[in-house]
Design a protein around this motif. Sequence first.
Motif, PDB file in Angstrom:
ATOM      1  N   GLU A  15      -6.050  39.045  18.996  1.00  0.00           N
ATOM      2  CA  GLU A  15      -5.691  37.655  18.703  1.00  0.00           C
ATOM      3  C   GLU A  15      -6.304  37.207  17.378  1.00  0.00           C
TER       4      GLU A  15
ATOM      5  N   LYS B 149     -13.014  44.541  32.679  1.00  0.00           N
ATOM      6  CA  LYS B 149     -12.588  43.164  32.456  1.00  0.00           C
ATOM      7  C   LYS B 149     -13.192  42.622  31.164  1.00  0.00           C
ATOM      8  N   ARG B 150     -14.468  42.876  30.964  1.00  0.00           N
ATOM      9  CA  ARG B 150     -15.094  42.428  29.721  1.00  0.00           C
ATOM     10  C   ARG B 150     -14.541  43.174  28.504  1.00  0.00           C
ATOM     11  N   HIS B 151     -14.289  44.453  28.697  1.00  0.00           N
ATOM     12  CA  HIS B 151     -13.759  45.244  27.585  1.00  0.00           C
ATOM     13  C   HIS B 151     -12.359  44.781  27.185  1.00  0.00           C
ATOM     14  N   CYS B 152     -11.490  44.578  28.154  1.00  0.00           N
ATOM     15  CA  CYS B 152     -10.128  44.109  27.848  1.00  0.00           C
ATOM     16  C   CYS B 152     -10.157  42.738  27.178  1.00  0.00           C
ATOM     17  N   LYS B 153     -11.048  41.876  27.651  1.00  0.00           N
ATOM     18  CA  LYS B 153     -11.155  40.553  27.043  1.00  0.00           C
ATOM     19  C   LYS B 153     -11.580  40.652  25.586  1.00  0.00           C
ATOM     20  N   GLN B 154     -12.470  41.582  25.298  1.00  0.00           N
ATOM     21  CA  GLN B 154     -12.930  41.751  23.922  1.00  0.00           C
ATOM     22  C   GLN B 154     -11.836  42.335  23.032  1.00  0.00           C
TER      23      GLN B 154
ATOM     24  N   ARG C 178       2.058  42.172  24.910  1.00  0.00           N
ATOM     25  CA  ARG C 178       0.901  41.452  24.366  1.00  0.00           C
ATOM     26  C   ARG C 178       1.253  40.783  23.041  1.00  0.00           C
TER      27      ARG C 178
ATOM     28  N   VAL D 204      -8.502  42.252  23.536  1.00  0.00           N
ATOM     29  CA  VAL D 204      -7.436  41.257  23.359  1.00  0.00           C
ATOM     30  C   VAL D 204      -7.895  40.150  22.412  1.00  0.00           C
ATOM     31  N   GLY D 205      -9.168  39.816  22.487  1.00  0.00           N
ATOM     32  CA  GLY D 205      -9.692  38.833  21.538  1.00  0.00           C
ATOM     33  C   GLY D 205      -9.632  39.332  20.101  1.00  0.00           C
TER      34      GLY D 205
ATOM     35  N   LYS E 268      -6.145  44.831  38.084  1.00  0.00           N
ATOM     36  CA  LYS E 268      -6.975  44.191  39.112  1.00  0.00           C
ATOM     37  C   LYS E 268      -6.400  44.413  40.514  1.00  0.00           C
TER      38      LYS E 268
END
Length: 998
Positions: free
Chosen positions: A758, A747-752, A805, A754-755, A698
């Motif tokens: 997890e 941002k949406r891709h990284c969130k997905q 991570r 990393v989700g 970012k």
Amino acid sequence: MDVVLGSLQDCSNCPSINLRLDLLEDLRLGTSLSQTLGFKFQIYSGLQTPETLCRLAGMLLSVGAVNMEALLPHLTPSLERIFENTKSHATATNEASRLFGVVSLSPGESATTKKDLTLRVPGNRISSQIDGILEALLWDRRWLLAEPMLSRLERAGSLPSINIAGCRAALLSMAHFTVGPLYSKLSPSLMCFAMRSSSEVSQRDVPGMDYAEISPQRLDGRDLSALPRLLEVLEPLCCHLHVGIASDTLLLTKLARVIRYLFKLKQMQLDAYGAAKRLLEYVVLPAVSNVTVNPGCVCEIWSAIKQLAYCERQSIYAAWRGRGIERGAIGSKHFAVAQAECKAGSDARRLLKRVANEKKNSKHVGRALAKIANSNPLVIFHIILSQVESYDNMIHPIIESLGFVTPLAMDVLSYVIPVHLADTSRQRLQDDGINIAHWFQHLAQFTGAFYRAFPQAELRALIDFLMLRLELGESLYLLVLNELLARMGGCEVLQDISDAQIGGLAGGETLRHEMLAFDKASKRAVFKLRDVLCTSSTAVPLLALIAQQRGYALFKGRVNHVKLLGQLFDRCQLVLVQLVSFLSGSGESRTSTSQQISYHGLLPSLSRLSALHIEPQIALHAARPLIAKAAAECRSSSTVDSTVEPCITSDSKETWRQWEPSSTTLRTSLPASDWNAMTSDLYLAFWSLSLYDIKLPKQEYDAQIALIRVKLSAAQRELLEPDKRKKETTRCVNIVNALVTELEVQKRHCKQVVGDLEAQRDRLLGAIVEDHRRSVSEALLQNCIMPRVTTTPEDALFCATFFQRLHALETPNFSSLQYYDRVVKDIFPVIYCATDQEARCLGIFLRATFEPLKRWRFDRRAYDSEAASKPGFSVAIGSTARCSYDQYCTVFLKWYDKITKIAIHCLSYYQDHGRACLLVLIKLVGVYPVRKRISVQLMDLLDIIRIQEDMKDIQAMAQRYHTLLQKCEFTLSEESSSNKRQASIKATRKPAELHAVR
């Protein structure tokens, strides 16, 4: 008898000629007629022989009244004299050719005068009665009688088609007559006016040819059956003409069109196909060297040559080149061809001086070069490449000058480049045996720039040549492939990346393009390169050959210096990355006429790649785009509102299923063997993800957007011309919008992603039994980090980010303390055997790894929230006791002491290990050293290296690192007294709480 012959000579064109011939036959004179006719020729010995007498002899030979063998002793000059005259003429011409471009330094004689003198060579040998008879037979279309005489003269060393204008004109007329009926059905209708009609020429005495059989409208079965008989006359006739056909460009054009048609009969008439190739190789191309500027004729010849496969074209060009060109052709080629090549070479050298000195005049010089290259492209491009090999600053102006050459000349250049690359008369290494020779580097750069500017040139020949060289283990040719992929394919890779650019590696294409400042790729060049590389016969074999070069250079190659071996290793890795990046984008954009195969259709399974002796890390690197796309399809199919564009159609689901991370086929073909201390879930997660998936840059996006907006404001303020201001404003606005959109998508891709990590956290290492938990870090280093960390700077940063991570996700059975400890003890010592590029990647990885360690060391609050609160900082795996801050400071100090010990040892023996150590230490500035005492020790060693003069490259790096240490000296911390005592006393017992870490 003399009266009868005299009457026949005087009225050779009279209507009563046949009656007189009958009378002569009734006399039955036998051999006496030949002797009498010979006596009449002897009267004109040394004088101009009447044309009527030559026609009489031809007429008598035609009706069989006299015999050529009986007449030949009476003719002058003799065959021996003709041979001597021809030889003297060829020798004089060759001597004149050698003097082209030679500057005379004699007083009172200028270079121009010398050049004029060299051209004063007699153009014809002395008049010959044999030639007169031969000319009469040819004009009378008596080919069966003329052909043996022509062959005998050529065996004696005489070339009538070159030396005697009358014989040449008769041969050309005969050739027009022979090829005319066939050409009348192949030529465009607008060309018919230029042909001689059949009523104007005699149609008698061409053996076996019935021209009434050939239909004037179209070619049918009768035409094809008559074709072999026509070629029986046309081929030897053109071979006797040889380079003399250059004086009649109309005949040369006709012959080119006929050859083009014959090439199309390859499946029907093999004899016609072979005859066409022989005509092209022995007659047409040598004649082109003597043709004055005629692009139309050359383009007709190219339209015939392009019907052949590239390998056949290359063999024809090799025959055209012969054993040498220009002065090297003297004595091995026809003297007229050698003279034309020498003159073209002299003119080309004069023009190339203007290319170097007048860069703004490249169009004018390019047109002048194209005029010479029309006839002698082999000579011109040999000289051009020789100039480029010496002066790399001529590459750009010469590339601009090549825009005016014909397609034939462009195809010849694609043949000349591999010839120069394969030159064995020069060493491809410099005298030191370490660095690549300048001529080879410049030629590789020219090759990449040429094919980027002119992608229509033949590329398959160069690729096959490079594959053959790699198959022989000549790894230096990877430099040419590197230039092709970088310049033509747009797959540039920065070897020495700055700290500011490292963060941009995690972004999308727009951010990477803006931060790394790569040139925009040419779409035409990319499509052309994909058409050649993205085939089943090229892609995987080339990938396997490149992957095997490192092992070949190490075990079988003739490499006499470790530094050269390191350079070969780095170049192999660089070209592998470029090739995978290029091939993996083969399905993204494609022309409608392209026959290329998409990447998932090119790449075989992992087990097949392993059978090709491709190392596991290379195979997984090549398969990563496919695994990532398959995983993205799985996520998009399970999510209604997906931000990832589906990459799999319904027709190819079966093909893509083998690359899904959950696929049994993929898991059973994984190369890792130690599954006791690691799971396939973690292994696949590590090798299938990229830096783009897990790191969101970012700050880099914001900084780049701010920079573009500053440029936008400056453009609106400073540019006065409305068109330029509007163009620059539009460009800046489009870039800002693209960066903003790209940031939101990532941002949406990284969130997905990393989700997803997890969600499968418990499966990554949760199945490891207690007996193997202490081996987890070693297994991760062996199977994950070490194979990937030295691949690219992006992979190095990914390795550090991925395990951060895992630490942040509180992955079960993952000990962060053990991991960091093994990194210091096992990764940092790799600098003893690392190449330059591997050392840079190690520096990026270690910097990204040490940044949180340093922050936790000097910020207790950050340590408590980011480290001590995680199970990875337990004193033992599965224990609830955490490593205290004081214990962490002690371990941190010992880690850095370990690094210091290795760094001091490497700098002390800088001749062997100093280069790699300095490359790593330069990357670590800011995170190591952290104490002034260590900085002083390092600077003392650097002072010793800086005064050495034996290794200039290491001296320059030492100076650079010394300057960086001085700049950050004020940020270093002072040691406490307890730390000083601890550093001076060797520890003999380790704390019990940290026993599990050790």
